[in-house]
Write an enzyme that holds these catalytic residues in place. Sequence first.
Site, PDB file in Angstrom:
ATOM      1  N   GLU A 234      10.828  13.626  19.466  1.00 43.69           N
ATOM      2  CA  GLU A 234      10.367  14.142  20.749  1.00 43.69           C
ATOM      3  C   GLU A 234      10.114  15.644  20.655  1.00 43.69           C
ATOM      4  O   GLU A 234       9.269  16.186  21.359  1.00 43.69           O
ATOM      5  CB  GLU A 234      11.363  13.831  21.861  1.00 43.69           C
ATOM      6  CG  GLU A 234      12.712  14.504  21.715  1.00 43.69           C
ATOM      7  CD  GLU A 234      13.747  13.953  22.682  1.00 43.69           C
ATOM      8  OE1 GLU A 234      13.635  12.772  23.062  1.00 43.69           O
ATOM      9  OE2 GLU A 234      14.660  14.698  23.048  1.00 43.69           O
ATOM     10  N   GLY A 332      15.893  11.791  25.461  1.00 47.21           N
ATOM     11  CA  GLY A 332      15.371  10.750  24.581  1.00 47.21           C
ATOM     12  C   GLY A 332      16.421  10.123  23.699  1.00 47.21           C
ATOM     13  O   GLY A 332      16.082   9.375  22.768  1.00 47.21           O
TER      14      GLY A 332
END
Length: 434
Positions: A234, A332
């Site tokens: 991410e 995430g």
Amino acid sequence: MAYKTVTAEEAVKVIKSGDRIHLSSVAVTPHALIRAMVERGRNKEFENVRIQHIHTEGPAPYAEAEFEGIFQLESFFVGGNVRKATQAGYADYIPVFLSETQKLIRQGYLKVNIAMVQVSPPDKHGYVSLGTSVDATLAAIETADVVIAQVNKFVPRAWGDAMISIKEIDYFVEHDEQLYIHNNAPLSETERAIGRNVAALVEDGACLQMGIGGIPNAVLAELGNHKDLGVHTEMFSDGILPLVEKGVVNGKRKQIDKGKMVASFLMGSQALYDFIDDNPEVAMMDVGHTNGIQVIRKNHKVTAINSALSVDITGQVCADSIGTTHYSGVGGQIDFIRGAGHSEGGKPIIAMPSITSKGVSKISPTLMEGAGVVTTRSNMHWLVTEYGAINLYGKTLQDRARAIISVAHPDHREMLDKAAFERFGSHYHFVSGK
């Protein structure tokens, strides 16, 4: 390519009471637009305007108490600049996996009226770049009624989903200002020890996911002799750059996006922003791609390195709150814990110091009352501290407790062992004594 510009003050006149505004995140937070918006709010020209973003850098005045009833922050991740306001109740948080932030927007759960973003100047083909952050902002641009872009020459021209046509933008505001930067602090001995323990788990050809901070940088510093590493994450920061320069990170063995470093947002030094500028080896992608479990799992040997605030002796991971006090967000972590768990040869890793800066054990008999469980005990694989690395996957509760206590700080192991005995009964010591 020519385009018509207006002032920030003119652009934000489109804001009306009840609107939801999405802000681009992290280093490309559009502060010129925010300042103009806040001034209108201070003059009480509208009310009940919802502000939505992931993690922003710099001032966030819209979250302060003085704007109660005027702005309401509903962040997808609680950063340091809005933490006190969120804990005081003047701002709020939406619990959501980072991969699904774009889903909330695209499927209309959170209707975006105005997207306020920051972009690079248009190229000769009429395309601008979202630069260091695509995240859920692309979804906001696609669905918003109005898109306002702060055009800034300091925004790098990143490739991938970051490229959008100027036809997608309704108002352009020219305002150049340096992006926010993050300089790495010197690594502590604890971080170095954790880095060595994690690096020992990283295989040649692994595909890395990591964040920003001491532990990810300590891990990366130990990977100089590895071969053919890939990046699908991410975010990444400066710690990855030396490995790219040495050819250690080349993405040769990736199954998807081969040869490319894939991320959804970045935060780091100017050298990092210069590195991604017009670099076809870096793909800044929608968060649905970077964090989608079905995408992550396609690469082999996905090695996901995440951290935690606390872990209990059964393997439950709290990563977003301290008791009932909200601290950050789901982010995430579970996207990559699950994605790596489904990857062929993948390794989901939670890495953290064994104690806090005040000497309190981060491994506890139970999580604090009200603590948020981000990674459940059934999702847990590897737990790493400065005292070692253990794999909990497939282990019973009693076996887990014994393993987890073995990587706790020595000063706290007796207390944890006693708690395990009280929880599981005398058989626990019989098993642990084998």
